[in-house]
Design an enzyme around this catalytic site. Structure first.
Site, PDB file in Angstrom:
ATOM      1  N   GLU A  56      -0.288 -34.651  -9.265  1.00 37.73           N
ATOM      2  CA  GLU A  56      -1.428 -34.692  -8.005  1.00 37.73           C
ATOM      3  C   GLU A  56      -1.248 -33.448  -7.092  1.00 37.73           C
ATOM      4  OE1 GLU A  56       0.099 -37.047  -9.621  1.00 37.73           O
ATOM      5  OE2 GLU A  56      -1.547 -38.856  -9.830  1.00 37.73           O
TER       6      GLU A  56
ATOM      7  N   GLY B 253      -2.268 -40.075 -13.274  1.00 36.44           N
ATOM      8  CA  GLY B 253      -2.771 -41.319 -13.224  1.00 36.44           C
ATOM      9  C   GLY B 253      -2.311 -42.204 -14.668  1.00 36.44           C
TER      10      GLY B 253
ATOM     11  N   GLU C 170       0.813 -43.748 -13.580  1.00 40.61           N
ATOM     12  CA  GLU C 170       0.718 -44.788 -12.752  1.00 40.61           C
ATOM     13  C   GLU C 170       0.184 -45.823 -13.554  1.00 40.61           C
ATOM     14  OE1 GLU C 170      -2.049 -42.224 -10.149  1.00 40.61           O
ATOM     15  OE2 GLU C 170      -0.893 -43.053  -8.393  1.00 40.61           O
TER      16      GLU C 170
ATOM     17  N   ALA D 279      -6.074 -38.653 -14.582  1.00 42.63           N
ATOM     18  CA  ALA D 279      -7.459 -38.817 -14.118  1.00 42.63           C
ATOM     19  C   ALA D 279      -8.313 -37.646 -14.666  1.00 42.63           C
ATOM     20  CB  ALA D 279      -7.592 -38.632 -12.497  1.00 42.63           C
TER      21      ALA D 279
END
Ligand code: NAI
Length: 708
Positions: free
Chosen positions: A123, A100, A103, A61
């Protein structure tokens, strides 16, 4: 943005383009959504490969978007769209797939990684959890224990480990995108029913309740008050016990709690502070971007005691040739053995060959003549260091940088012993020097910016968080520690015990309380310094002057312990009792408690109840107050520098952001009010008197950190 192209006539190639790490910004997410739609609508496209530009798949992210109003398409539906596609989606992972980014890759039907790639869900280190389905998909893919380990620690895994765990389907040493394109063609047209991770049942874990209870206990112990690792366990538990859709709901709820917690803000602040300290500047105009470091190929270390050995190892591991000088033959023999042991253990950990041949040993200082940079680590004795610096000035080649590892002594005075004072700086490592992340680079008024740049650059090469600080007694870290320690001693006089004080600090999040740390590093170290400063009076006198030195309150408790030969772990007794000299497990010592009682009686002190709040306020706010003073004097360039020093060198809990950030979280007005309160009660303790910068900030309502 994301670029779409058709390759090999039937493969849609989506390339993530957001330098430097292809972070999933709003624009990039929109680009991915558009490109996926295009690929799915185009009848020529039979399979899709997602890759990243410049050899990096995706770093996760975009942290800069956190805390702002998120624009652009959200990540979760984007990943679902990829997973539910009816054409095979293949992630081509080069460089890194983190957070992310991983992911996103888990949303794909297949994952091909380059052998040098690293994958992970870090994270938790930012106070968050993988909340774009990562906490729900990873356990379904690789099982609960492995997923729990990755998610709660945030550790990165190599491609080889990822293959072994089942995170990736193939590893290649060749061009990853080519391999992924070929692979995608080979699976085009095949059923994707068994490839959508969200539809997998979570692998069965025997004794699920007991497993999670134990996991939670372990995580709570190591988290020291951080809430993200705990939330990560809860999220993985949801994956193991709930259907996917409900697990996603739980993941979202847990993320919402973390997102609004002060801890996530503190951890993200630390992430940026760590980078900010690299952009150093000095009052004389030296700057990170304009000062050119000198090349360092050969370094020398003088003095192979505790610190010199670790520094030698750290330099050799960085790939430098090292000349190591020690005058005591016995010490030299021991040091050689210790250094090669440390190098071997380090090499085993990193899977590399040890590098003892990079080091040459000598008893003679003349051996350093060819070094580009010398680090002095002899005893903390000014007269001895003066002598060593004079010798170095004679022996070293022109232009060689002369550094000292002193913990507190005057850099400028040492510089004045040399012909080229502009080439002298402090390189203050922390024990053990080959392990600890922090390096204070201390510049004196005459240090050239090139000298600072060279030491900063070397620190960076050694993998340290290097912070440039000005020259004063104790620099930043040790200077702030002094009032903290002092308050801890005063609290003992007033009725506390070492156990109570340490407990409060450990509950706050320090790995060890102040008295345990003192026992570990040796009580005699501070005693020697206090003696040299003329603070120690042998024996215990009574009356009010017994506890006053130089017009301020002084506690002789540490000195009295040293007089009894209680130096801490090394002698088997200090503030605590150990089973033998060198023992590491501390036990309460009834002798110490009676000693404290007798001391109070002799001094006419009446013990009162001290609670945890008072321990924290007096120890931490006194330390923070010194931090404000340091900022006011320009010894540290900004609050990030102080915070990085405390987080990376002094065990300050990262989820509390460092002392200056913590002060902002508590509220500067509150910090000032409590300091005023304690200073009124103890007017002979100047460290409790709020310094003028703190007063000015409170009066103006200004903040120290823009993030708060
Ligand atoms: P140490 O006592 O373990 O080692 C000092 C070594 O220097 C001894 O082996 C001694 O024989 C050698 N030595 C003395 N004179 C010498 C000379 N003229 N030439 C070559 N070698 C000589 O001391 P330690 O703990 O390693 O400390 C060294 C310096 O690092 C001190 O300035 C100390 O304040 C500083 N420091 C210590 C830290 C610690 O945790 N021990 C942390 C950070 C800095």
């Amino acid at each position: 943005m994301a670029q779409f192209s058709l390759v090999s006539a039937s493969v849609g190639l989506i390339t993530l383009q957001n330098p430097p790490v292809n972070a999933l910004s709003a624009v990039l997410r929109q680009g991915i959504v558009d490109a996926v739609e295009k690929a799915l609508c185009d009848p020529k496209v039979k399979s899709v490969v997602i890759c990243g530009q410049n050899g990096i798949f995706c770093g996760g992210a975009d942290i800069r978007e956190f805390g702002t109003n998120m624009r652009g398409p959200p990540l979760i539906p984007m990943i679902h769209a990829i997973e539910s596609a009816n054409k095979p989606m293949v992630a081509a992972i080069e460089g890194s797939a983190l957070g992310g980014g991983l992911e996103l890759a888990l949303g794909c039907h297949y994952r091909i990684a380059h052998s040098q790639a690293r994958l992970g869900l870090p994270e938790v280190t930012l106070g968050l959890l993988p909340a774009a389905g990562g906490s729900q998909r990873l356990p379904r893919l690789i099982g609960v224990p492995a997923a729990l380990n990755l998610i709660t620690t945030g550790r990165h895994v190599t491609a080889a480990e990822a293959l072994q765990l089942g995170i990736v389907d193939q590893v290649t040493d060749h061009n990853t995108v080519d391999a992924a394109v070929k692979f995608s063609q080979s699976v085009a047209g095949q059923s994707l029913d068994g490839r959508r991770i969200s539809t997998y049942p979570c692998p069965v874990q025997p004794n699920l309740d007991a497993f999670f209870e134990e996991a939670m206990l372990k995580v709570r112990q190591s988290a020291r008050g951080a809430i993200a690792p705990v939330a990560c366990v809860q999220a993985v538990r949801a994956a193991a016990t709930l259907p996917y859709a409900q697990g996603m709901k739980r993941e979202k709820e847990l993320m919402a709690t973390l997102f609004t917690s002060g801890q996530a803000r503190a951890l993200q602040y630390c992430f940026f502070a760590q980078r900010a300290v690299g952009r150093w500047s000095t009052p004389s105009g030296g700057r990170w971007d304009t000062s050119k470091p000198r090349p360092v190929h050969t370094a020398a270390v003088i003095g192979l005691g505790t610190m010199g050995r670790g520094i030698t190892v750290a330099l050799a591991q960085t790939g430098l040739s090292v000349v190591a000088v020690e005058t005591q033959v016995k010490q030299l023999t021991e040091a050689k053995q210790a250094v090669s042991g440390m190098l071997e253990r380090g090499a085993t950990r990193r899977g590399a060959a040890p590098t003892p041949d990079r080091i040459t040993y000598s008893e003679n200082i003349q051996a350093v003549a060819g070094a580009d940079l010398v680090i002095e680590a002899v005893f903390e004795d000014m007269a001895l260091k003066e002598k060593v610096f004079r010798q170095l000035s004679d022996v070293c080649k022109p232009g060689a940088l002369l550094c000292t590892n002193t913990s507190a002594l005057d850099i400028d005075h040492l510089a004045s012993q040399t012909r080229n004072p502009e080439l002298v700086v402090g390189m203050h490592f922390f024990a053990p020097a080959h392990v600890m992340k922090l390096l204070e680079v201390v510049y004196g008024p005459r240090s050239s910016s090139q000298a600072v740049a060279t030491a900063m650059q070397l620190g960076k090469k050694m993998g340290k968080i290097s912070v440039a600080v000005g020259n004063c007694r104790g620099f930043v870290g040790n200077r702030m520690l002094k009032p903290y320690l002092e308050q801890a001693f005063f609290l003992l006089e007033e009725g506390a015990t070492p156990e109570l004080v340490d407990r409060a600090l450990e509950d706050f999040g320090f790995p060890m309380g102040v008295f345990k740390v003192s026992d570990l590093s040796g009580l005699d170290v501070g005693w020697r310094v206090r003696k040299a400063d003329g603070m120690v009076e042998s024996g215990l006198s009574t009356g009010p002057s017994a506890r006053i030195r130089q017009g301020r309150r002084y506690s002789p408790l540490g000195d009295l312990l040293c007089e009894q030969g209680r130096f801490g772990q090394k002698t088997g007794r200090g503030w605590y009792l150990y089973d033998k000299p060198g023992g590491r497990v501390s036990k309460s010592d009834p002798w110490l408690h009676s000693f404290l009682e007798e001391y109070r009686v002799q001094q006419g002190l009446v013990a009162r109840r001290v609670d945890q709040q008072e321990v924290l306020e007096r120890c931490l706010f006194a330390l923070i107050n010194e931090g404000f003073q340091i900022l006011e004097e320009g010894i540290a360039a900004g609050p990030e520098d102080i915070d990085a020093i405390y987080v990376f060198g002094y065990g300050w809990p990262r989820h509390r952001g460092g002392p200056m950030f913590y002060a902002g979280m508590v509220g500067l007005a509150k910090v000032m009010e409590r300091l005023d309160h304690y200073h009124q009660a103890h007017p002979d303790e100047p460290s409790l008197q709020p310094c003028s910068l703190l007063r000015r900030l409170v009066a103006s309502g200004k903040k120290l950190h823009s993030q708060l």
